[in-house]
Design a protein around this motif. Structure first.
Motif, PDB file in Angstrom:
ATOM      1  N   ASP A  47       0.853  -1.264  -0.053  1.00  0.00           N
ATOM      2  CA  ASP A  47      -0.109   0.112  -0.021  1.00  0.00           C
ATOM      3  C   ASP A  47       0.985   1.279   0.002  1.00  0.00           C
ATOM      4  N   HIS A  48       1.935   1.145   0.609  1.00  0.00           N
ATOM      5  CA  HIS A  48       2.907   2.282   0.614  1.00  0.00           C
ATOM      6  C   HIS A  48       3.365   2.917  -0.727  1.00  0.00           C
ATOM      7  N   PHE A  49       3.895   1.647  -1.326  1.00  0.00           N
ATOM      8  CA  PHE A  49       4.256   1.904  -2.783  1.00  0.00           C
ATOM      9  C   PHE A  49       3.301   2.377  -3.805  1.00  0.00           C
ATOM     10  N   LYS A  50       1.985   1.945  -3.550  1.00  0.00           N
ATOM     11  CA  LYS A  50       0.851   2.254  -4.403  1.00  0.00           C
ATOM     12  C   LYS A  50       0.470   3.603  -4.217  1.00  0.00           C
ATOM     13  N   ASN A  51       0.421   4.119  -2.763  1.00  0.00           N
ATOM     14  CA  ASN A  51       0.253   5.437  -2.642  1.00  0.00           C
ATOM     15  C   ASN A  51       1.245   6.558  -3.180  1.00  0.00           C
ATOM     16  N   LEU A  52       2.690   6.108  -3.492  1.00  0.00           N
ATOM     17  CA  LEU A  52       3.753   6.830  -3.757  1.00  0.00           C
ATOM     18  C   LEU A  52       3.333   7.104  -5.120  1.00  0.00           C
ATOM     19  N   VAL A  53       3.007   6.006  -5.951  1.00  0.00           N
ATOM     20  CA  VAL A  53       2.797   6.143  -7.673  1.00  0.00           C
ATOM     21  C   VAL A  53       1.371   6.945  -7.651  1.00  0.00           C
ATOM     22  N   ASN A  54       0.352   6.615  -7.038  1.00  0.00           N
ATOM     23  CA  ASN A  54      -0.989   7.235  -6.974  1.00  0.00           C
ATOM     24  C   ASN A  54      -0.854   8.938  -6.889  1.00  0.00           C
ATOM     25  N   GLU A  55       0.063   9.275  -5.846  1.00  0.00           N
ATOM     26  CA  GLU A  55       0.109  10.580  -5.442  1.00  0.00           C
ATOM     27  C   GLU A  55       0.613  11.425  -6.879  1.00  0.00           C
ATOM     28  N   ALA A  56       1.676  10.682  -7.596  1.00  0.00           N
ATOM     29  CA  ALA A  56       2.181  11.344  -8.717  1.00  0.00           C
ATOM     30  C   ALA A  56       1.355  11.271  -9.960  1.00  0.00           C
ATOM     31  N   GLN A  57       0.510  10.259 -10.289  1.00  0.00           N
ATOM     32  CA  GLN A  57      -0.561  10.169 -11.208  1.00  0.00           C
ATOM     33  C   GLN A  57      -1.376  11.135 -10.696  1.00  0.00           C
ATOM     34  N   LYS A  58      -1.929  11.671  -9.830  1.00  0.00           N
ATOM     35  CA  LYS A  58      -2.924  12.644  -9.574  1.00  0.00           C
ATOM     36  C   LYS A  58      -2.502  13.698 -10.338  1.00  0.00           C
ATOM     37  N   ASN A  59      -1.220  14.041 -10.225  1.00  0.00           N
ATOM     38  CA  ASN A  59      -0.910  15.454 -10.883  1.00  0.00           C
ATOM     39  C   ASN A  59      -0.342  15.447 -12.285  1.00  0.00           C
TER      40      ASN A  59
END
Length: 816
Positions: free
Chosen positions: A730-742
């Motif tokens: 989940d930690h690694f998914k959050n890193l990717v998702n945060e970047a993709q949001k922007n």
């Protein structure tokens, strides 16, 4: 008329004598000839050894004499018809009995003087020449034996007698005029003084005898028959690629023979040179080979490149004696006094060098004479030494002389620079230099242990069509090391033809085994090298490289070991080039990094580590070129981990982060422990190296590292590491998702600006040069004083065994 001389190996036994006989028959069918023969091979040495035993009252001289007698009796039996053998067997027996009487006298008196030495050593040539003359007579040839001792008159300087040429030439010419035989056979080496005592002309004196006779009768040609195809460009025992010299001048031959070319005795040249008599050096065992012509009529073009030098010669067991002191400056007669005191003690000075300050004189002598010379000189300058106007003689032993010789060296600029440059680049320290005004000889004194390397380096530089032999020592035979070996084998023929470089893998090592071959490990041998290897240690591997002391050596480190760089400094100090894929040394303490760079510079060798950053990409080379041209790096922005780029290019949350990392490891993009890549430590080392190469003295601790891995992932084994990665998905998914949001992607970047550096994950926008970076590619963006608006970009594959090996390969070629 021609004069033919046959050396000891040419008359070593009946078989060899028959070969010489064929040559004599052929020459005598066309010319009247005089044949000079040596003693049978090793006979003179045996005669001296027996006398030394006798003088020590050691009865071991008796079996030596018996062996010599048997050797000559057997020769008579093999060469002379049975019906004629009796008288000649008695002849040999009689003279062997005479010898035995002399040896018994030496044994009783315990005295072995030079006068006795000349008497006993004269028997070797006396016996061999009589037997050979008799053989030729029984073959029906018009042959006469002449006792050269009756014709050659000398002073009484026993073992090195000086010839009275006026009387000698008159005697020889009269004998030749009075005796019209087609063949005259005579012993070499021996002569008599005015009182009829036996004297000799020095070891190698049979050549001298032949030259004296040739000059006396004004021969058309002197032929020296030996066991090699003439004079060689170097000692073939040291330089495997040495070749025969087709023709050479008198002066070149004299210089080469003086400094160790054993095929010709130096004084032999003077008599024939004075009368312009051609001298041919030929091989008894290959009489059709061209051999070497020594002459004043050379046909070689003076401008031929390979004729700049005629040969490389060497002399071992040399000592240097240095006399120095302020009391020598401006005082006439110091040199004369030095050489006179040595002359009185019959100590031969081989080489002389003196600085223009007159503060010191250095001479080279045979090592066996060194301590006697020291005592003689110190005694002669005793008063000056006591008054401290001079220091006692300083002695250095364990040295050799190497001489580069050639008529065409005269008035050619750059010869010395070329000579000293290639020696310096191979770590060969020169202790003394001598060059006469004739410019046909440059002589240097070096350590005895460097002799083979020096001869090969010079021979390669001046005689081998400029193909350079490069000796590679490879440490680490993993993925990159194995690919590198493959590339070397595949590319070597191309390098020989196009770059005039021949690569030899002279040593291999892994963590368990090491193996060496000076001639190079062949492709077929490579597959089983570890089966033949011995137990490995990095210090043992380095010591073996140093002890082998091969020219143009390159040490290649394709490990990640922290212990291998420990030997770098030791190797660099021996002028061994280093090519390192290993990042440890260049990213260690700044003083260690700086010291290695300075050591390489001070010892004229190379320390290259291009593949420390960007695998095969020209990143460090680009920085070096910018710096050399006067530019200055102001900032660096980069993606430097092929592993991390691969991971974040392939991780989008549809597969687990653990699976993507495992794929990267399986495809060879990570270290065996992937944490070394994922923690950013590797990237931090790389940006540190780039900053240092750009001229900034940073330490590893100065690099800011923003890790994205949870601390728990760094604990335990590699297996535990993968388990923890799954737990923290989940930690690694959050890193990717945060970047993709922007509308951005993740890249693990390295930055250097304003003297500071940091590494970590960044959100990269599509307009950035870092955005369109795929697979395992790396990118480095330089801003400099010259590239301030439009940066300089280096981009390409930054990981993988094949491209990394090719980068190492390129460094190897640059290093030589």
């Amino acid at each position: 008329m021609k004069v033919l001389k046959f050396g000891g190996t040419s008359v070593a036994n009946a078989r060899n004598i028959l070969l010489a006989e064929n040559i004599i028959k052929k020459e005598s069918s066309q010319n009247r000839i005089i044949v000079v023969v040596s003693a049978l091979h090793s006979v003179t040495d045996s005669l001296i050894k027996a006398a030394e035993y006798a003088s020590l009252k050691d009865e071991n001289y008796i079996p030596i004499l018996k062996d010599l007698e048997e050797k000559h009796l057997n020769l008579v039996k093999e060469l002379i018809p049975v019906l004629e053998q009796s008288s000649w067997l008695s002849f040999v027996k009689k003279h062997c009995n005479d010898m035995e009487d002399i040896y018994n006298g030496i044994f009783v008196l315990g005295e072995f003087t030079d006068k006795i030495k000349d008497r006993i050593t004269s028997y070797g040539e006396f016996l061999s020449s009589n037997i050979i003359a008799t053989r030729l007579q029984h073959e029906g040839l018009d042959c006469l034996w002449m006792n050269s001792a009756d014709q050659i008159r000398t002073d009484s300087n026993f073992t090195h007698a000086k010839v009275d040429f006026n009387i000698t030439e008159e005697n020889i010419k009269k004998f030749a005029d009075d005796h019209k035989n087609q063949i005259i056979v005579t012993p070499g080496f021996i002569a008599k003084d005015q009182n009829g005592n036996a004297t000799t002309l020095g070891r190698g004196g049979s050549d001298y005898t032949a030259a004296i006779i040739a000059a006396a009768v004004s021969a058309d040609e002197l032929q020296i028959w030996t066991d090699v195809n003439g004079m060689m460009t170097a000692d073939p025992r040291l330089a495997s690629n040495a070749k025969s010299i087709p023709e050479i001048s008198y002066h070149e031959a004299m210089e080469l023979s003086h400094f160790g070319a054993k095929v010709l005795y130096p004084p032999s040249i003077q008599p024939v040179m004075a009368k312009n008599i051609d001298l041919q050096i030929k091989n008894t065992f290959d009489p059709d080979a061209c051999g070497t012509l020594v002459s004043h009529r050379l046909s070689r073009p003076a401008n031929e490149k390979h004729q700049i030098a005629a040969g490389v010669s060497n002399m071992s067991h040399i000592a240097l004696l240095t006399l120095e002191g302020s009391g020598m400056v401006g005082i006439p007669g110091i040199s004369a006094k030095l050489f006179q005191c040595l002359s009185f003690e019959k100590i031969n000075v081989i080489l002389i060098t003196q600085g223009s300050s007159e503060h010191s004189i250095t001479i080279a002598v045979n090592e066996k004479d060194a301590f006697h010379a020291e005592n003689v000189v110190n005694a002669s300058f005793k008063d000056d030494i006591q008054l401290q106007r001079m220091a006692p003689v300083k002695i250095e032993t364990g040295l050799s002389i190497v001489a580069l010789v050639g008529e065409s060296m005269k008035n050619r600029s750059g010869i010395s620079a070329k000579m000293f440059g290639c020696l310096g680049n191979n770590g060969i320290n020169i202790r003394a230099i001598a060059q006469g005004s004739s410019e046909r000889n440059i002589s240097i004194v070096i350590s005895e242990k460097d002799i083979k390397k020096a001869v090969n380096v010079l021979h390669e530089e001046f005689f081998e069509s400029e193909i350079k032999q490069v000796h590679l020592y490879l440490c680490g035979i993993g993925n990159v090391g194995s690919k590198l070996v493959e590339q070397i084998f595949e590319q070597n023929e191309y390098l020989r033809e196009n770059n005039l470089i021949n690569l030899r893998i002279a040593g291999l090592s892994n963590s368990r085994k090491m193996y060496f071959s000076d001639q190079g490990i062949s492709e077929s041998e490579y597959s089983s090298w570890n089966e033949k290897g011995v137990e490995a240690s990095i210090h043992g591997f380095a010591e073996e490289i140093i002890s082998r002391n091969l020219r143009n050596s390159v040490f290649i480190d394709v490990t990640a070991s922290s212990s291998v760089p420990e030997v770098y400094e030791k190797l660099l100090k021996k002028s061994i080039n280093i090519v390192a894929c290993n990042k440890i040394a260049a990213s260690s303490d700044f003083e260690i990094y700086k010291n290695l760079k300075n050591t390489a510079r001070n010892h004229s060798c190379r320390f290259y580590f291009e593949t420390n950053v960007g695998a095969g990409l020209p990143v460090i080379g680009t920085i070096n070129d910018l710096m050399k041209s006067g530019d200055k790096i102001t900032s660096i922005q980069a993606v430097l981990s092929g592993t991390l780029n691969f991971v974040f290019n392939n991780y989008d949350g549809s597969r687990t982060f653990s699976d993507v990392v495992a794929q990267a490891q399986k495809e060879g993009f990570t270290e065996p422990d992937p944490r070394l890549d994922l923690t950013g430590t590797d990237v931090a080392r790389k940006i540190l190296i780039l900053a240092r190469e750009a001229g900034y003295p940073l330490q590893f601790e100065d690099i800011e590292n923003e890790s994205f891995l949870p601390e728990e992932c760094l604990q335990g084994s590699v297996e535990n590491f993968y388990e923890k990665l799954t737990e923290y998905e989940d930690h690694f998914k959050n890193l990717v998702n945060e970047a993709q949001k922007n509308g951005k992607i993740l890249k693990y970047t390295a930055e250097f600006k304003d003297g500071k550096a940091k590494v970590g994950l960044q959100h990269v926008a599509p307009e950035s040069d870092l955005y369109h970076l795929y697979g395992k590619d790396n990118i480095v963006i330089f801003k400099t004083l010259r590239y301030s608006e439009q940066p300089l970009v280096v981009k390409g594959a930054g990981a993988g065994a094949e491209v990394t090996a090719s980068g190492v390969f390129a460094d190897i070629i640059r290093s030589v």
